[in-house]
Enzyme design. Structure first.
Site, PDB file in Angstrom:
ATOM      1  N   ASP A  98     -75.416 -29.418   4.636  1.00  0.00           N
ATOM      2  CA  ASP A  98     -75.150 -28.833   5.932  1.00  0.00           C
ATOM      3  C   ASP A  98     -76.440 -28.150   6.386  1.00  0.00           C
ATOM      4  O   ASP A  98     -77.109 -27.508   5.579  1.00  0.00           O
ATOM      5  CB  ASP A  98     -74.020 -27.804   5.830  1.00  0.00           C
ATOM      6  CG  ASP A  98     -73.062 -27.880   6.993  1.00  0.00           C
ATOM      7  OD1 ASP A  98     -73.546 -27.771   8.134  1.00  0.00           O
ATOM      8  OD2 ASP A  98     -71.853 -28.030   6.768  1.00  0.00           O
ATOM      9  N   ASP A 199     -75.012 -28.494  11.945  1.00  0.00           N
ATOM     10  CA  ASP A 199     -74.053 -27.596  12.570  1.00  0.00           C
ATOM     11  C   ASP A 199     -74.408 -27.326  14.037  1.00  0.00           C
ATOM     12  O   ASP A 199     -75.564 -27.021  14.347  1.00  0.00           O
ATOM     13  CB  ASP A 199     -74.065 -26.277  11.782  1.00  0.00           C
ATOM     14  CG  ASP A 199     -72.886 -25.396  12.113  1.00  0.00           C
ATOM     15  OD1 ASP A 199     -71.749 -25.817  11.860  1.00  0.00           O
ATOM     16  OD2 ASP A 199     -73.101 -24.272  12.621  1.00  0.00           O
ATOM     17  N   GLU A 256     -73.179 -32.227  14.570  1.00  0.00           N
ATOM     18  CA  GLU A 256     -71.917 -31.696  15.077  1.00  0.00           C
ATOM     19  C   GLU A 256     -72.189 -31.258  16.504  1.00  0.00           C
ATOM     20  O   GLU A 256     -72.974 -30.341  16.752  1.00  0.00           O
ATOM     21  CB  GLU A 256     -71.447 -30.509  14.229  1.00  0.00           C
ATOM     22  CG  GLU A 256     -70.036 -30.097  14.587  1.00  0.00           C
ATOM     23  CD  GLU A 256     -69.775 -28.618  14.400  1.00  0.00           C
ATOM     24  OE1 GLU A 256     -68.612 -28.245  14.219  1.00  0.00           O
ATOM     25  OE2 GLU A 256     -70.720 -27.819  14.461  1.00  0.00           O
ATOM     26  N   HIS A 329     -63.331 -28.752   7.658  1.00  0.00           N
ATOM     27  CA  HIS A 329     -63.027 -27.357   7.304  1.00  0.00           C
ATOM     28  C   HIS A 329     -62.663 -26.495   8.505  1.00  0.00           C
ATOM     29  O   HIS A 329     -62.320 -25.329   8.329  1.00  0.00           O
ATOM     30  CB  HIS A 329     -64.226 -26.753   6.581  1.00  0.00           C
ATOM     31  CG  HIS A 329     -65.423 -26.665   7.480  1.00  0.00           C
ATOM     32  ND1 HIS A 329     -66.086 -27.795   7.934  1.00  0.00           N
ATOM     33  CD2 HIS A 329     -66.047 -25.612   8.049  1.00  0.00           C
ATOM     34  CE1 HIS A 329     -67.070 -27.419   8.735  1.00  0.00           C
ATOM     35  NE2 HIS A 329     -67.076 -26.097   8.820  1.00  0.00           N
ATOM     36  N   ASP A 330     -62.767 -27.031   9.710  1.00  0.00           N
ATOM     37  CA  ASP A 330     -62.410 -26.279  10.912  1.00  0.00           C
ATOM     38  C   ASP A 330     -61.079 -26.727  11.506  1.00  0.00           C
ATOM     39  O   ASP A 330     -60.653 -26.187  12.530  1.00  0.00           O
ATOM     40  CB  ASP A 330     -63.477 -26.478  12.009  1.00  0.00           C
ATOM     41  CG  ASP A 330     -64.810 -25.831  11.664  1.00  0.00           C
ATOM     42  OD1 ASP A 330     -64.830 -24.860  10.894  1.00  0.00           O
ATOM     43  OD2 ASP A 330     -65.836 -26.329  12.184  1.00  0.00           O
TER      44      ASP A 330
END
Ligand code: TEU
Ligand code: CA
Length: 556
Positions: A98, A199, A256, A329-330
């Site tokens: 990430d 991210d 993302e 994870h969101d």
């Protein structure tokens, strides 16, 4: 179409804090991950994406980084990381890190310096502005609620934070910041990692002029993400990053990109634009949002989902590459969200959702536990949650605005909250699901005695075995990776039907998203009746009608 390993890959996302705890402190860690690499090898995935492993004060579970070149102590050491990388590579599994460079933690050395004085050499690493009429420079509101500006009394300026107060935004206008980021990325690449998941990369370039936006958040601000998404220089920055870092290695890169349109995506992830391999778009994640954004209980309307997925499939075709995901994870657990997590239908609907996604064009992402059909968590008290987004919104919706009662909000949190995905991985039916011998940092879902890896690995009818088969088929058949996508029956409210075509080969994918038994449309019946075999199906026998949550993929 040009073949690429990252087009043919299946990615597995690990949320390190919740995957496997090796030392009983209740927090997942690198030795725990190493002990489960054989499990992932068995599943057949080719890449692991790790949510942040770096040093962090954990205001946002690792998405607030205080040192990009150190491993978070609770996860282990850099030696553990190197060993993990080595062990993964030995098993043919690549590692994607990430990359959180829209912001750092406020505990990062750069920010500690930046805050000291207006003339500190690090001042310009972040975005500092003077007050306007004694107040915030603009009316922008942060993603987790409240203003996106935080005042510093010492230097009498505000800094911008699109996320938590402890996540100040980096100033990408500053060439020195860009160089620091690119150097750090090169350092990881030299270590031998295989890619980056970036991210909120669509938010790094801020508008030229800082001015108020329309008020559109529950607490009276203008959502900053809508203002900064796809900013004026974002593509320029990514091209620089590509030149300085990405082009020098053979990487998987996925951005993302909240707020991305298909037109923008063709820039970010175009085959010839020199930026990224693919993006995570968000449109399908919003189909069950409503007037209160994600904090809404709206049923899925299948034609709306099909329209979005199909738009991405067809508009990117031959020009850019899609990523495919239901979970991360969101997001809440997909079987609870758009499938059916009752005892009767959980397994069958989890398999149907997997079929639908994995038969599309793009690189599929599996979020830990999705391959077991793990479900949402039955939250009843706010104390059961850890996530800053859940906690802030609970305060806004229940305590400040009184929009929902406690019970209503807890039910919505159980449907939509991020912690549904973050409960510990369910390995077996022993205490704490085999995740930890200590007290897990977040409650284990009470259904672990029924839903766990151990009971599924050797069961050929399990959700795990089904995912394994989908992954195997993708490796075997180019048509699943490269075939052209076409949607049929766009208005059907229960069936999701599409075809994939590659040269003279054709697949017909039929998924029943409802718990009803559904007649096939007449013309479809003709096609399925003359099929040349079945590639995969989630019921073990054939039938005249489609049964609840049935999925079948035919060669036609
Ligand atoms: O999420 C970015 C993002 O767009 C969020 O608005 C996300 O959609 C939201 O959490 C869903 O309700 C990324 C990370 O994935 C997330 O975990 C971080 O909290 C966030 O960035 C800040 O780094
Ligand atoms: Ca641990």
């Amino acid at each position: 179409m040009q073949r690429k390993w990252w087009k043919e890959a299946v990615v597995y996302q690990i949320y390190p804090k919740s995957f496997m705890d090796s030392n009983g402190d209740g927090i997942g860690d690198l030795p725990g991950i190493i002990s489960k690499l054989n499990y992932l090898k068995e599943l057949g995935i080719s890449v692991i994406w790790f949510s942040p492993l770096y040093q962090s004060p954990n205001k946002d579970n690792g998405y607030d980084i205080s040192d990009y070149q150190a491993i978070q102590e609770s996860f282990g050491t850099m030696e553990d990381f190197d060993r993990m990388l080595d062990e993964a590579h030995k098993r043919g599994i690549k590692i994607v890190m990430d990359l959180v460079v829209n912001h750092t933690s406020d505990q990062h050395q750069w920010f500690i310096e930046s805050k000291k004085s207006k003339d500190n050499p690090y001042r310009d690493y972040y975005i500092w502005k003077d007050p306007k009429d004694g107040k915030e420079p603009t009316n922008w509101g942060g993603c987790f609620g409240g203003s996106a500006w935080q005042y510093d009394g010492e230097t009498e300026q505000y800094y911008l934070h699109q996320f938590a107060i402890g996540q100040p935004d980096l100033n990408w206008e500053n060439a020195v910041v860009r160089k620091e980021v690119f150097d750090m990325m090169n350092w990881w690449c030299e270590k031998g990692i295989d890619g980056f998941r970036m991210d909120v990369i669509s938010l790094i370039s801020k508008p030229d002029v800082y001015e108020d936006g329309p008020i559109n958040t529950e607490d009276g601000y203008s959502a900053v993400g809508a203002i900064t998404a796809n900013g004026p220089r974002v593509h320029e920055y990514l091209k620089m990053m590509n030149e300085e870092v990405l082009s020098k290695y053979d990487l998987l890169t996925v951005g993302e990109t909240s707020g991305v349109t298909t037109e923008e995506a063709k820039q970010y992830a175009g085959f010839n634009t020199g930026e990224l391999n693919m993006v995570f778009q968000f449109e399908h994640m919003d189909v069950d949002s409503d007037e209160h954004g994600k904090w809404t209980m709206k049923q899925l309307y299948l034609p709306a989902l099909k329209e979005i997925m199909s738009k991405w499939q067809t508009e990117l075709a031959d020009q850019a590459w899609n990523s495919l995901y239901w979970d991360n994870h969101d997001q809440p657990r997909i079987v609870s969200r758009w499938g059916n997590d009752s005892e009767q239908y959980r397994v069958i609907s989890a398999k149907m959702l997997a079929t639908c996604l994995h038969m599309m064009q793009g690189t599929p992402y599996i979020y830990q536990g999705e391959e077991l059909g793990m479900t949402n968590y039955p939250f009843t008290e706010i104390e059961q949650a850890d996530d800053i987004e859940i906690i802030n919104n609970y305060h806004t919706y229940v305590e400040e605005k009184g929009i929902y009662t406690h019970e209503q909000m807890m039910e919505i949190i159980s449907r939509k909250g991020r912690d549904n995905a973050r409960t510990p991985m369910q390995w077996n039916d022993s205490e704490n699901a085999g995740f930890s011998t200590g007290i897990p940092w977040l409650g284990v879902n009470p259904n672990y005695t029924v839903i766990n890896a151990e009971s599924q690995i050797h069961d050929k009818d399990s959700v795990f075995s089904y995912y394994k088969e989908l992954i195997r088929l993708r490796k075997e058949h180019d048509i699943i990776v490269y075939g052209k996508y076409e949607l049929l029956y766009p208005q059907d409210e229960k069936l999701y039907v599409f075809t994939r075509t590659l040269e003279e080969k054709k697949l017909l994918v039929v998924c029943n998203f409802s718990k009803d038994t559904v007649e096939l449309p007449e013309d479809l019946k003709k096609q399925t009746g003359m099929n040349k075999g079945i590639l995969i199906q989630n019921y073990s026998d054939e039938s005249e009608v489609l049964r609840p949550y049935e999925a079948i993929v035919y060669w036609v």
